[in-house]
Design a protein around this motif. Sequence first.
Motif, PDB file in Angstrom:
ATOM      1  N   GLY A   1      -1.361   2.134  -4.923  1.00  0.00           N
ATOM      2  CA  GLY A   1      -0.643   3.397  -4.884  1.00  0.00           C
ATOM      3  C   GLY A   1      -1.602   4.530  -5.214  1.00  0.00           C
ATOM      4  O   GLY A   1      -2.502   4.370  -6.042  1.00  0.00           O
TER       5      GLY A   1
ATOM      6  N   ILE B   1      -1.960   8.691  -6.209  1.00  0.00           N
ATOM      7  CA  ILE B   1      -1.418   9.983  -6.614  1.00  0.00           C
ATOM      8  C   ILE B   1      -2.538  11.001  -6.484  1.00  0.00           C
ATOM      9  O   ILE B   1      -3.578  10.885  -7.143  1.00  0.00           O
TER      10      ILE B   1
ATOM     11  N   GLU C   1      -0.812   3.293  -0.131  1.00  0.00           N
ATOM     12  CA  GLU C   1       0.249   4.210   0.247  1.00  0.00           C
ATOM     13  C   GLU C   1       0.375   5.279  -0.832  1.00  0.00           C
ATOM     14  O   GLU C   1      -0.049   5.049  -1.983  1.00  0.00           O
ATOM     15  N   PRO C   2       0.931   6.437  -0.508  1.00  0.00           N
ATOM     16  CA  PRO C   2       1.239   7.410  -1.565  1.00  0.00           C
ATOM     17  C   PRO C   2       2.174   6.781  -2.601  1.00  0.00           C
ATOM     18  O   PRO C   2       3.066   6.001  -2.255  1.00  0.00           O
ATOM     19  N   TYR C   3       1.950   7.100  -3.844  1.00  0.00           N
ATOM     20  CA  TYR C   3       2.687   6.468  -4.938  1.00  0.00           C
ATOM     21  C   TYR C   3       4.191   6.630  -4.792  1.00  0.00           C
ATOM     22  O   TYR C   3       4.698   7.707  -4.466  1.00  0.00           O
ATOM     23  N   ARG C   4       4.910   5.529  -5.023  1.00  0.00           N
ATOM     24  CA  ARG C   4       6.369   5.510  -5.056  1.00  0.00           C
ATOM     25  C   ARG C   4       6.818   4.941  -6.389  1.00  0.00           C
ATOM     26  O   ARG C   4       6.344   3.881  -6.813  1.00  0.00           O
ATOM     27  N   SER C   5       7.721   5.636  -7.056  1.00  0.00           N
ATOM     28  CA  SER C   5       8.142   5.226  -8.402  1.00  0.00           C
ATOM     29  C   SER C   5       8.923   3.921  -8.406  1.00  0.00           C
ATOM     30  O   SER C   5       9.054   3.283  -9.455  1.00  0.00           O
ATOM     31  N   ASP C   6       9.451   3.501  -7.224  1.00  0.00           N
ATOM     32  CA  ASP C   6      10.225   2.266  -7.182  1.00  0.00           C
ATOM     33  C   ASP C   6       9.375   1.047  -6.846  1.00  0.00           C
ATOM     34  O   ASP C   6       9.901  -0.046  -6.639  1.00  0.00           O
ATOM     35  N   ARG C   7       8.066   1.218  -6.770  1.00  0.00           N
ATOM     36  CA  ARG C   7       7.170   0.113  -6.437  1.00  0.00           C
ATOM     37  C   ARG C   7       6.289  -0.234  -7.633  1.00  0.00           C
ATOM     38  O   ARG C   7       5.951   0.627  -8.445  1.00  0.00           O
TER      39      ARG C   7
ATOM     40  N   TYR D   1       2.513  -1.680  -8.382  1.00  0.00           N
ATOM     41  CA  TYR D   1       1.259  -1.799  -7.667  1.00  0.00           C
ATOM     42  C   TYR D   1       0.262  -2.651  -8.443  1.00  0.00           C
ATOM     43  O   TYR D   1       0.298  -2.713  -9.678  1.00  0.00           O
TER      44      TYR D   1
END
Length: 247
Positions: free
Chosen positions: A3, A5, A26-32, A34
Amino acid sequence: MMGVIANPAEECVVCEFFELFKIPWEPYRSDRRYEVLLCAGDAKLDGVAAKLVILYASGKTAFDDKQKIQMHSQRQGADLSYSGTRLPIYGRSITFRQGTSVLAEENTRESVAFVDRLGEGLFARVGYDLFGEIRTLLTRGQPAANASIPALELHIAFLRDLITGCSVSLVEIPPVPDGHPFIACLTHDVDHPSIRRHKFDHTMFGFLYRATLGSLLNAGRGRLPLRKLFTNWVAVAKLPFIHLGLA
């Protein structure tokens, strides 16, 4: 999966960087969750979930205050030492007083990057702006004195070694076949055999633009010598005689 940021303004630089460092990201996602989270700048890292958090920043951040990371010095431009190789930094960089150094300032040997514990995982703090350096290398390039240093590849190599050195697996598409030092790419160019065969088409107008306005712009930017500019203009002046079969 990594991820990332980063400043939204650096999106093009980030994408180009990972065109060269071919790993899943991928761009950071809070629901993933890493394996690796790469942060550039003063990002909020509360509640992030990753085995390894890597923070690149050329100044003090909120994360530094929370982790009680002590700065040693800050400078504009620096020569770093990575695996015995000089890595020039063209923006600001900082050094640290703590941790086990994995990257050091060449002359003072002060730590520019170190790895430490972060809860159940690890974090790596790197004291320069990664994507700022990549932007500089892609847009301005290096001075002639550093032309022999593969700086962009060294940034990738350092990040790769940082990840694998923290026992995090890395899936990467290498630029060359495994076990080979290089790859050859065969290409071909289709060009027109004779300008006389082209009248009012893209080839003709492309030739006119490149030989007149394009050549003038390049000469004004210092990319084309005046001798070559006059040669191109003479070629344009001969064009009517070429179509008449006189030249």
